[in-house]
Design an enzyme around this catalytic site. Structure first.
Site, short mmCIF file in Angstrom:
data_model
loop_
_atom_site.label_atom_id
_atom_site.label_comp_id
_atom_site.label_asym_id
_atom_site.label_seq_id
_atom_site.Cartn_x
_atom_site.Cartn_y
_atom_site.Cartn_z
N LYS A 49 -13.12 5.95 0.49
CA LYS A 49 -12.46 5.84 -0.53
C LYS A 49 -12.59 6.85 -1.65
O LYS A 49 -13.85 6.71 -2.07
CB LYS A 49 -12.45 4.49 -0.77
CG LYS A 49 -11.47 4.04 -1.95
CD LYS A 49 -11.34 2.83 -2.35
CE LYS A 49 -10.33 2.49 -3.63
NZ LYS A 49 -10.09 1.22 -3.97
N ARG B 31 -2.32 0.91 -10.23
CA ARG B 31 -2.93 0.42 -11.24
C ARG B 31 -2.46 -0.25 -12.25
O ARG B 31 -2.30 -1.41 -12.85
CB ARG B 31 -4.31 1.30 -11.82
CG ARG B 31 -5.25 1.33 -10.74
CD ARG B 31 -6.31 2.44 -11.52
NE ARG B 31 -7.25 2.73 -10.20
CZ ARG B 31 -8.16 3.86 -10.41
NH1 ARG B 31 -8.29 4.61 -11.58
NH2 ARG B 31 -9.02 4.06 -9.66
N LYS C 132 -13.80 5.67 -11.74
CA LYS C 132 -14.59 4.79 -10.92
C LYS C 132 -15.50 5.68 -9.98
O LYS C 132 -15.92 5.52 -8.74
CB LYS C 132 -13.70 3.98 -9.96
CG LYS C 132 -12.85 3.21 -10.56
CD LYS C 132 -11.90 2.28 -9.73
CE LYS C 132 -11.28 1.04 -10.33
NZ LYS C 132 -10.33 0.38 -9.47
N GLU D 218 -20.91 7.62 4.92
CA GLU D 218 -20.39 6.31 4.82
C GLU D 218 -20.08 5.73 6.02
O GLU D 218 -20.15 4.64 6.45
CB GLU D 218 -19.21 6.45 3.93
CG GLU D 218 -19.59 6.81 2.48
CD GLU D 218 -20.22 5.35 1.64
OE1 GLU D 218 -20.19 4.29 2.19
OE2 GLU D 218 -20.35 5.62 0.49
N LYS E 156 -8.90 6.95 2.38
CA LYS E 156 -7.96 6.70 1.18
C LYS E 156 -8.34 7.65 0.18
O LYS E 156 -9.48 7.84 -0.34
CB LYS E 156 -8.03 5.26 1.14
CG LYS E 156 -7.29 4.84 0.04
CD LYS E 156 -7.55 3.50 -0.52
CE LYS E 156 -6.83 3.11 -1.72
NZ LYS E 156 -7.00 1.88 -2.29
N SER F 31 -0.28 4.64 -3.61
CA SER F 31 0.88 4.66 -4.36
C SER F 31 1.38 6.09 -4.91
O SER F 31 2.53 6.01 -4.99
CB SER F 31 0.50 3.68 -5.40
OG SER F 31 -0.77 4.06 -6.50
N TYR G 225 3.62 1.88 1.84
CA TYR G 225 4.66 1.17 1.21
C TYR G 225 5.93 1.29 1.96
O TYR G 225 6.97 0.76 1.83
CB TYR G 225 4.57 1.51 -0.43
CG TYR G 225 3.37 1.26 -0.84
CD1 TYR G 225 2.90 -0.15 -1.26
CD2 TYR G 225 2.32 2.19 -1.03
CE1 TYR G 225 1.99 -0.28 -1.67
CE2 TYR G 225 1.08 2.00 -1.52
CZ TYR G 225 0.86 0.71 -2.09
OH TYR G 225 -0.35 0.40 -2.80
C1 PBG Z 1 -8.81 -1.68 -5.61
C2 PBG Z 1 -7.77 -0.79 -5.02
C3 PBG Z 1 -7.05 0.27 -5.31
C4 PBG Z 1 -6.18 0.59 -4.39
C5 PBG Z 1 -6.34 -0.25 -3.40
N1 PBG Z 1 -7.33 -1.11 -3.75
C6 PBG Z 1 -7.12 0.97 -6.59
C7 PBG Z 1 -8.30 1.37 -7.06
O1 PBG Z 1 -9.38 1.81 -6.49
O2 PBG Z 1 -8.48 1.64 -8.34
C8 PBG Z 1 -5.07 1.73 -4.43
C9 PBG Z 1 -3.93 1.60 -3.56
C10 PBG Z 1 -2.81 2.48 -3.86
O3 PBG Z 1 -3.00 3.34 -4.92
O4 PBG Z 1 -1.88 2.37 -3.29
N2 PBG Z 1 -9.91 -2.11 -5.17
#
Ligand code: PBG
Length: 341
Positions: A207, A217, A236, A252, A267, A293, A332
């Site tokens: 990720k 968010r 992050k 990982e 991701k 997203s 989505y």
């Molecule tokens: C948080 C989480 C995130 C997403 C899924 N789980 C956001 C982040 O890590 O800040 C993002 C999903 C998306 O953008 O569609 N644990």
């Protein structure tokens, strides 16, 4: 002089003509190397404790569901063929704390949502997100210390409680998205010890610290916050991966495999197709990819403006993710795809 003779109908030496395999729809479908099926999709859904279903401003076409709305939408999409959902809660500000303890409240929003979905649609596979950000007053996936450090092992202890509360409520798969070190192994151990050896772990293995999560968010109001009395990391990047790295994703992967992950995830998806391929070539586990997203929003907004053919672009984007090596896609667009295919 050219040997090409128009009158004779072309070059007699041209034996290989790839276009023959593209000549008709029937031939093309037979020669197609990659297929996209609804059974490969997981639908991410948002919910809150309020009684109304609210459109999400940052993600046109997506809804923040009430518990009732969530259950009936899960049933509706199940009937379309979408039998896997992953659920994300928007938690009331008053329940957020520095340690995110609401994350493992057995009577919290997620355990209740799992039960409601299973009631309305018993064969829907329910995936839950394991991370503290929806519950953290600091907006981080882990606990932030007084010095502004995201604490690893202290966070993993809370994540284990969270995963266990989801398993107890009936989650089929828990999906740690937090990127703390060692969380897959710890969650596996706790689940096994408590009688949930059948509950799967889909790990967010690679990720990345991505700007493509912005609209998500916004949907959950879960972005890192500022504090007047403590330093809070603005992003992050001390736990999510550097977008420049490939070998680190394989590291990982090795760890998650060793710790007992059932499914490994990459991701975001679209800008990380090489990572999907790298994992696919390296593991025998199923590989999932999350079309996040920001990827959704780019296609959706261009389509709404009339600049792109939505159906064609969505299907092409998902096929590309499949071709890169993803067995499973979180998207989505899942219900729309089910209607199109
Ligand atoms: C948080 C989480 C995130 C997403 C899924 N789980 C956001 C982040 O890590 O800040 C993002 C999903 C998306 O953008 O569609 N644990």
């Amino acid at each position: 002089m050219s040997t090409f003779d128009l009158a004779a109908g072309g070059d007699p030496d041209l034996i290989s003509r790839p276009r023959r395999n593209r000549r008709t729809s029937a031939i093309r479908s037979m020669c197609r190397e990659t297929k996209l099926e609804v059974s490969q999709l997981i639908y991410p859904m948002f919910l809150h404790a309020d009684a109304d279903d609210v459109p999400i401003a940052s993600m046109p076409g997506q809804t923040r569901w009430s518990l009732d709305g969530l259950a009936s939408e899960a049933k509706r999409v199940y009937d379309l063929g979408v039998d896997k959902v992953v659920i994300f809660p928007k938690v009331d500000e008053s329940l957020k704390t520095r340690t995110g303890d609401e994350a493992f409240n057995p009577d919290g929003l997620i355990p209740e949502a799992i039960k409601r979905i299973k009631n309305a649609s018993p064969d829907t596979c329910v995936v839950t997100d394991v991370a503290l950000d929806p519950y953290s007053s600091d907006g981080h996936d882990g606990i932030v210390s007084d010095e502004g450090e995201v604490l690893n092992d202290e966070t993993v202890a809370v994540l284990c409680e969270q995963a266990l509360s989801h398993a107890r409520a009936g989650a089929d798969i828990v999906a740690p998205s937090d990127m703390m070190d060692g969380r897959v192994g710890s969650i596996r151990a706790v689940l096994d010890q408590e009688g949930f050896s059948h509950t799967s772990i889909m790990s967010y293995t690679a990720k990345y610290a991505s700007a493509f999560y912005g609209p998500f968010r916004g949907a959950l109001d879960s972005a890192p916050k500022e504090s007047s009395d403590r330093p809070i990391p603005k992003d992050k990047s001390t736990y999510q991966m550097d977008p420049a790295n490939v070998r680190e994703a394989l590291r990982e992967l090795e760890l998650d495999e060793g710790e007992g992950a059932d499914i490994v995830m990459v991701k975001p998806a679209g800008a990380y197709l090489d990572i999907i391929r790298a994992l696919r070539d390296e593991t025998n586990l199923p590989v999932a990819a999350y079309q996040v997203s920001g990827e959704y929003l780019m296609i959706k907004s261009a389509a709404e403006a009339g600049w792109l053919d939505e159906k064609a672009v969505v299907l092409e984007s998902l096929l590309g993710i499949r071709r890169a090596g993803a067995d499973i896609i979180l998207t989505y667009f899942a219900p729309q795809v089910a209607e199109w295919l």
